[in-house]
Design a protein around this motif. Structure first.
Motif, mmCIF file in Angstrom:
data_model
loop_
_atom_site.group_PDB
_atom_site.id
_atom_site.type_symbol
_atom_site.label_atom_id
_atom_site.label_comp_id
_atom_site.label_asym_id
_atom_site.label_seq_id
_atom_site.Cartn_x
_atom_site.Cartn_y
_atom_site.Cartn_z
ATOM 1 N N ARG A 184 -0.556 -13.296 5.494
ATOM 2 C CA ARG A 184 0.776 -13.272 6.180
ATOM 3 C C ARG A 184 1.099 -11.825 6.239
ATOM 4 N N GLY A 185 1.142 -11.212 7.185
ATOM 5 C CA GLY A 185 1.272 -9.903 7.524
ATOM 6 C C GLY A 185 2.921 -9.457 7.549
ATOM 7 N N VAL A 186 3.243 -8.115 7.303
ATOM 8 C CA VAL A 186 4.782 -7.998 7.090
ATOM 9 C C VAL A 186 4.740 -6.719 8.026
ATOM 10 N N GLY A 187 5.580 -6.269 8.793
ATOM 11 C CA GLY A 187 5.932 -5.019 9.555
ATOM 12 C C GLY A 187 4.665 -4.552 10.438
ATOM 13 N N ARG A 188 4.397 -3.510 10.119
ATOM 14 C CA ARG A 188 3.304 -2.997 10.997
ATOM 15 C C ARG A 188 1.903 -3.174 10.653
ATOM 16 N N PHE A 189 1.934 -4.494 9.678
ATOM 17 C CA PHE A 189 0.357 -4.796 9.181
ATOM 18 C C PHE A 189 0.767 -6.507 9.635
ATOM 19 N N PRO A 190 0.371 -6.825 10.922
ATOM 20 C CA PRO A 190 0.622 -8.021 11.078
ATOM 21 C C PRO A 190 -0.526 -8.966 10.577
ATOM 22 N N HIS A 191 -1.319 -8.484 10.357
ATOM 23 C CA HIS A 191 -2.752 -9.142 9.815
ATOM 24 C C HIS A 191 -2.931 -8.993 8.306
ATOM 25 N N VAL B 217 0.820 -1.205 -0.087
ATOM 26 C CA VAL B 217 -0.015 0.252 0.079
ATOM 27 C C VAL B 217 0.759 1.195 -0.206
ATOM 28 N N ASP B 218 0.862 2.088 -0.997
ATOM 29 C CA ASP B 218 1.593 3.361 -1.250
ATOM 30 C C ASP B 218 3.088 2.894 -0.733
ATOM 31 N N GLY B 219 3.553 1.733 -1.441
ATOM 32 C CA GLY B 219 4.836 1.321 -1.698
ATOM 33 C C GLY B 219 5.416 0.554 -0.498
ATOM 34 N N GLU B 220 4.635 0.546 0.754
ATOM 35 C CA GLU B 220 5.048 -0.048 1.991
ATOM 36 C C GLU B 220 4.350 -1.555 1.921
ATOM 37 N N GLN B 221 5.034 -2.692 2.002
ATOM 38 C CA GLN B 221 4.677 -3.939 1.917
ATOM 39 C C GLN B 221 3.943 -4.140 3.115
ATOM 40 N N PHE B 222 2.677 -4.905 2.899
ATOM 41 C CA PHE B 222 1.922 -5.051 3.850
ATOM 42 C C PHE B 222 1.675 -6.836 3.993
ATOM 43 N N ALA B 223 2.040 -7.330 2.937
ATOM 44 C CA ALA B 223 1.677 -9.032 2.871
ATOM 45 C C ALA B 223 2.850 -9.617 1.878
ATOM 46 N N VAL B 224 3.165 -10.836 2.479
ATOM 47 C CA VAL B 224 3.770 -11.852 1.635
ATOM 48 C C VAL B 224 3.091 -13.287 1.994
ATOM 49 N N ASP B 225 3.027 -14.076 0.841
ATOM 50 C CA ASP B 225 2.398 -15.287 0.779
ATOM 51 C C ASP B 225 2.944 -16.118 -0.134
ATOM 52 N N ASN B 226 2.361 -17.231 -0.125
ATOM 53 C CA ASN B 226 2.643 -18.032 -1.222
ATOM 54 C C ASN B 226 1.434 -19.125 -1.570
ATOM 55 N N THR B 227 1.098 -19.436 -2.621
ATOM 56 C CA THR B 227 -0.185 -20.180 -3.291
ATOM 57 C C THR B 227 0.168 -21.577 -2.555
ATOM 58 N N SER B 228 1.200 -22.161 -1.955
ATOM 59 C CA SER B 228 1.489 -23.294 -1.242
ATOM 60 C C SER B 228 0.566 -23.156 -0.010
ATOM 61 N N SER B 229 0.398 -22.077 0.428
ATOM 62 C CA SER B 229 -0.291 -21.792 1.802
ATOM 63 C C SER B 229 -1.946 -21.960 1.369
ATOM 64 N N TYR B 230 -2.493 -22.110 0.475
ATOM 65 C CA TYR B 230 -3.961 -22.412 0.110
ATOM 66 C C TYR B 230 -4.154 -23.491 0.689
ATOM 67 N N ARG B 231 -5.606 -23.857 1.285
ATOM 68 C CA ARG B 231 -6.125 -25.073 1.882
ATOM 69 C C ARG B 231 -6.309 -25.984 0.961
ATOM 70 N N PHE B 232 -6.417 -25.558 -0.195
ATOM 71 C CA PHE B 232 -6.597 -26.640 -1.466
ATOM 72 C C PHE B 232 -5.877 -26.084 -2.900
ATOM 73 N N THR B 233 -5.539 -27.108 -3.404
ATOM 74 C CA THR B 233 -4.712 -26.897 -4.457
ATOM 75 C C THR B 233 -5.312 -26.117 -5.620
#
Length: 169
Positions: free
Chosen positions: A125-132, A82-98
């Motif tokens: 999966r949150g990053v920095g000041r965006f834990p959620h 959001v406005d250049g500040e990363q708030f999420a990092v995740d991976n499609t391997s985290s999905y409940r279903f393929t």
């Protein structure tokens, strides 16, 4: 695709929780979810007509990627800013279903055509000041630019603009 959800609308206007008494509880009612103890008989229903379907929600493109271009769609990094500040990092391997399981299940009930889109959202999966992650980004309050990037597919940037729905005209 930026799977936009207004959590204010989702939780405040588009959700309902129902507790079912034990005498009418059937296994199929909760086989899909993780119960939190024997007495957990809450079912949560969300209809996303407003929280996901508002005008300008769900921007995608400007291209589509075909299955032959991605060796493993179940292992792609997803990042968001959001406005250049990363708030999420995740991976499609985290999905409940393929990806394949979702397409197979959907094809049991819907006729799928070339160009149909599935939006999987994120496991947040949150990053920095965006834990959620995206749950910490209140689209009803913020303005600016949201960027979504999926490894190997590209990055999509969209402005958040609030349009007044009140008044004359």
């Amino acid at each position: 695709m930026n799977d936009v959800t207004s959590h204010e609308m989702k939780l405040g206007m588009d959700s309902v929780a129902v507790t079912r008494p034990p005498e009418i509880w059937s296994p199929y009612m909760s086989a899909w979810r993780n119960a939190h103890g024997e007495d957990d008989r809450d079912l949560y229903f969300v209809y996303h007509a407003r929280s996901k379907g508002a005008d300008t929600f769900g921007p995608c493109g400007p291209w589509l990627t075909t299955a032959d271009e991605i060796p493993d769609p179940n292992n792609l990094q997803i990042r968001a800013w959001v406005d250049g500040e990363q708030f999420a990092v995740d991976n499609t391997s985290s999905y409940r279903f393929t990806i394949q399981e979702v397409i197979a299940e959907a094809s049991r009930f819907f006729t799928l055509e070339p160009g149909d889109l599935f939006s999987f959202g994120t496991t947040a999966r949150g990053v920095g000041r965006f834990p959620h992650a995206h749950r910490n980004v209140d689209l009803s309050e913020c303005t600016g630019t949201i960027e979504i990037e999926i490894e190997g597919l590209g990055r999509l940037a969209n402005p958040v603009v609030h349009v007044s729905t009140s008044g004359s005209g």
